[in-house]
Design a protein around this motif. Structure first.
Motif, PDB file in Angstrom:
ATOM      1  N   ASN A  85      37.748  44.956  61.470  1.00 44.39           N
ATOM      2  CA  ASN A  85      36.391  44.427  61.612  1.00 44.39           C
ATOM      3  C   ASN A  85      35.496  45.298  62.484  1.00 44.39           C
ATOM      4  OD1 ASN A  85      36.881  42.206  59.988  1.00 44.39           O
ATOM      5  ND2 ASN A  85      37.516  40.894  61.682  1.00 44.39           N
ATOM      6  N   GLU A  86      36.085  46.291  63.138  1.00 45.69           N
ATOM      7  CA  GLU A  86      35.308  47.192  63.986  1.00 45.69           C
ATOM      8  C   GLU A  86      34.921  48.490  63.281  1.00 45.69           C
ATOM      9  OE1 GLU A  86      37.727  47.845  67.392  1.00 45.69           O
ATOM     10  OE2 GLU A  86      37.547  45.789  68.154  1.00 45.69           O
ATOM     11  N   ILE A  87      35.414  48.691  62.063  1.00 46.53           N
ATOM     12  CA  ILE A  87      35.189  49.956  61.355  1.00 46.53           C
ATOM     13  C   ILE A  87      34.041  49.796  60.359  1.00 46.53           C
ATOM     14  CG2 ILE A  87      36.246  51.729  59.900  1.00 46.53           C
ATOM     15  CD1 ILE A  87      38.956  50.756  60.900  1.00 46.53           C
TER      16      ILE A  87
ATOM     17  N   ALA B 272      33.120  51.386  57.694  1.00 46.16           N
ATOM     18  CA  ALA B 272      33.489  51.491  56.277  1.00 46.16           C
ATOM     19  C   ALA B 272      34.079  50.189  55.753  1.00 46.16           C
ATOM     20  CB  ALA B 272      34.486  52.641  56.070  1.00 46.16           C
ATOM     21  N   PHE B 273      34.781  49.462  56.607  1.00 46.33           N
ATOM     22  CA  PHE B 273      35.339  48.165  56.242  1.00 46.33           C
ATOM     23  C   PHE B 273      34.249  47.095  56.270  1.00 46.33           C
ATOM     24  CE2 PHE B 273      39.074  50.540  57.054  1.00 46.33           C
ATOM     25  CZ  PHE B 273      40.176  49.866  56.532  1.00 46.33           C
ATOM     26  N   GLN B 274      33.424  47.136  57.319  1.00 46.90           N
ATOM     27  CA  GLN B 274      32.356  46.148  57.449  1.00 46.90           C
ATOM     28  C   GLN B 274      31.406  46.202  56.262  1.00 46.90           C
ATOM     29  OE1 GLN B 274      30.604  47.226  61.206  1.00 46.90           O
ATOM     30  NE2 GLN B 274      32.060  46.020  62.399  1.00 46.90           N
ATOM     31  N   ASP B 275      31.032  47.413  55.853  1.00 39.12           N
ATOM     32  CA  ASP B 275      30.074  47.572  54.753  1.00 39.12           C
ATOM     33  C   ASP B 275      30.661  47.154  53.407  1.00 39.12           C
ATOM     34  OD1 ASP B 275      28.240  48.484  56.568  1.00 39.12           O
ATOM     35  OD2 ASP B 275      28.558  50.613  56.120  1.00 39.12           O
ATOM     36  N   ALA B 276      31.980  47.102  53.322  1.00 38.00           N
ATOM     37  CA  ALA B 276      32.641  46.703  52.073  1.00 38.00           C
ATOM     38  C   ALA B 276      32.870  45.193  51.997  1.00 38.00           C
ATOM     39  CB  ALA B 276      33.980  47.429  51.935  1.00 38.00           C
ATOM     40  N   MET B 277      32.546  44.486  53.076  1.00 32.38           N
ATOM     41  CA  MET B 277      32.787  43.045  53.122  1.00 32.38           C
ATOM     42  C   MET B 277      32.107  42.328  51.954  1.00 32.38           C
ATOM     43  SD  MET B 277      34.569  41.853  55.741  1.00 32.38           S
ATOM     44  CE  MET B 277      35.172  42.358  57.363  1.00 32.38           C
ATOM     45  N   PRO B 278      32.748  41.297  51.422  1.00 34.45           N
ATOM     46  CA  PRO B 278      32.151  40.549  50.314  1.00 34.45           C
ATOM     47  C   PRO B 278      30.733  40.083  50.594  1.00 34.45           C
ATOM     48  CG  PRO B 278      34.415  39.865  50.633  1.00 34.45           C
ATOM     49  CD  PRO B 278      34.097  40.786  51.778  1.00 34.45           C
ATOM     50  N   GLU B 279      30.500  39.584  51.790  1.00 31.35           N
ATOM     51  CA  GLU B 279      29.214  39.010  52.130  1.00 31.35           C
ATOM     52  C   GLU B 279      28.077  40.032  52.121  1.00 31.35           C
ATOM     53  OE1 GLU B 279      31.952  38.938  53.898  1.00 31.35           O
ATOM     54  OE2 GLU B 279      32.573  36.846  54.202  1.00 31.35           O
ATOM     55  N   LYS B 280      28.412  41.312  52.184  1.00 28.71           N
ATOM     56  CA  LYS B 280      27.391  42.363  52.247  1.00 28.71           C
ATOM     57  C   LYS B 280      27.105  43.009  50.883  1.00 28.71           C
ATOM     58  CE  LYS B 280      27.958  43.536  57.100  1.00 28.71           C
ATOM     59  NZ  LYS B 280      28.066  44.647  58.089  1.00 28.71           N
ATOM     60  N   GLN B 281      27.730  42.499  49.826  1.00 27.37           N
ATOM     61  CA  GLN B 281      27.532  43.103  48.505  1.00 27.37           C
ATOM     62  C   GLN B 281      26.266  42.551  47.842  1.00 27.37           C
ATOM     63  OE1 GLN B 281      29.523  45.717  48.216  1.00 27.37           O
ATOM     64  NE2 GLN B 281      30.154  44.854  50.187  1.00 27.37           N
ATOM     65  N   PRO B 282      25.645  43.340  46.970  1.00 27.14           N
ATOM     66  CA  PRO B 282      24.376  42.925  46.369  1.00 27.14           C
ATOM     67  C   PRO B 282      24.463  41.674  45.518  1.00 27.14           C
ATOM     68  CG  PRO B 282      25.172  44.993  45.406  1.00 27.14           C
ATOM     69  CD  PRO B 282      26.008  44.716  46.596  1.00 27.14           C
ATOM     70  N   ASP B 283      25.654  41.335  45.011  1.00 25.80           N
ATOM     71  CA  ASP B 283      25.789  40.129  44.192  1.00 25.80           C
ATOM     72  C   ASP B 283      26.295  38.917  44.986  1.00 25.80           C
ATOM     73  OD1 ASP B 283      28.175  41.629  44.406  1.00 25.80           O
ATOM     74  OD2 ASP B 283      29.073  40.617  42.705  1.00 25.80           O
ATOM     75  N   ALA B 284      26.429  39.064  46.307  1.00 26.32           N
ATOM     76  CA  ALA B 284      26.890  37.941  47.118  1.00 26.32           C
ATOM     77  C   ALA B 284      25.806  36.868  47.183  1.00 26.32           C
ATOM     78  CB  ALA B 284      27.233  38.414  48.527  1.00 26.32           C
ATOM     79  N   PRO B 285      26.185  35.593  47.074  1.00 31.35           N
ATOM     80  CA  PRO B 285      25.204  34.529  47.220  1.00 31.35           C
ATOM     81  C   PRO B 285      24.535  34.587  48.579  1.00 31.35           C
ATOM     82  CG  PRO B 285      27.268  33.666  46.348  1.00 31.35           C
ATOM     83  CD  PRO B 285      27.537  35.081  46.780  1.00 31.35           C
ATOM     84  N   LEU B 286      23.290  34.193  48.641  1.00 29.29           N
ATOM     85  CA  LEU B 286      22.544  34.251  49.885  1.00 29.29           C
ATOM     86  C   LEU B 286      23.168  33.373  50.956  1.00 29.29           C
ATOM     87  CD1 LEU B 286      18.866  34.181  48.558  1.00 29.29           C
ATOM     88  CD2 LEU B 286      20.158  36.145  49.394  1.00 29.29           C
TER      89      LEU B 286
END
Length: 229
Positions: free
Chosen positions: A207-209, A211-225
């Motif tokens: 959770n501190e990296i 590259a991992f943080q940016d790949a999180m589900p919540e940060k993807q363009p299709d994630a629900p608001l």
């Protein structure tokens, strides 16, 4: 299916990733692309709407699963195959495998525990089958049973190898499989992680990296608001 390429310039885009925001298999590949600093176009496939079963998508992957990576004329539709391909093609962009043969084998084994003994029991098709045949309660119990079994094995297996990360103090292939699995086990299946101290510690490190943080589900363009809450 909807596209989302963030702020990457279109002229720089070469790779295309067909992904679903909450797919742990897609999550793995997103981490690898981020670690290697590779620009890619994100093509969203809504698994809940059945877009993975459309004629358009099954031309890319007859199984109807994400992720799918398109690199020019090459189409790859398995996360393990995609990760090994990226490693072979871009070996000097943050290597995903160590040079040491023993440590490399350990990475393969840890990754395979996730990919063959945990993740298949939590994918949407499996969960829907269990719910239809039995009940939603049985679905949850079934999934948590297999996650717990896999996590117990991983705790035992990694105790002799883990450092800051799964197989030492560098991020390698095993971490790309563990991070999404732990994240989804906690967020979706409400797993009690107190019995898994090694995996819990690894999760904190991931959770501190960026590259991992940016790949999180919540940060993807299709994630629900609402997913961020």
């Amino acid at each position: 299916m909807a596209s989302g390429s963030g702020d990457k310039k279109e002229s720089e885009l070469k790779l295309k990733l067909y992904s679903f925001w909450w797919s742990s298999c897609s999550f793995r590949v997103r981490i690898a692309l981020n670690l290697k600093g590779l620009n890619y176009e994100y093509e969203a496939v809504d698994l809940l709407k059945g877009e993975q079963l459309s004629p358009e998508f099954t031309k890319l992957n007859p199984l109807g699963y994400v992720p799918v990576l398109v690199d020019g004329d090459l189409v790859l539709s398995d996360s393990f195959a995609i990760l090994l391909y990226l490693e072979e093609k871009y070996p000097h962009h943050h290597p995903l495998l160590p040079q040491d043969l023993h440590k490399k084998a350990i990475n393969f084994q840890a990754a395979n525990i996730v990919s063959s003994s945990i993740q298949p029991f939590q994918n949407i098709a499996t969960l829907k089958y269990i719910e239809d045949k039995f009940s939603p309660d049985e679905q949850l119990a079934f999934t948590k049973h297999h996650i717990e079994k896999g996590f117990v094995a991983l705790e035992r297996f990694l105790k002799d190898y883990a450092g800051r990360f799964a197989t030492g103090d560098e991020v390698f292939l095993a971490d790309l499989f563990l991070a999404p699995q732990i994240h989804i086990a906690i967020k979706t299946f409400k797993m009690d992680m107190t019995q898994f101290p090694i995996l819990s510690r690894l999760n904190e490190a991931y959770n501190e990296i960026p590259a991992f943080q940016d790949a999180m589900p919540e940060k993807q363009p299709d994630a629900p608001l609402t997913s961020a809450s």
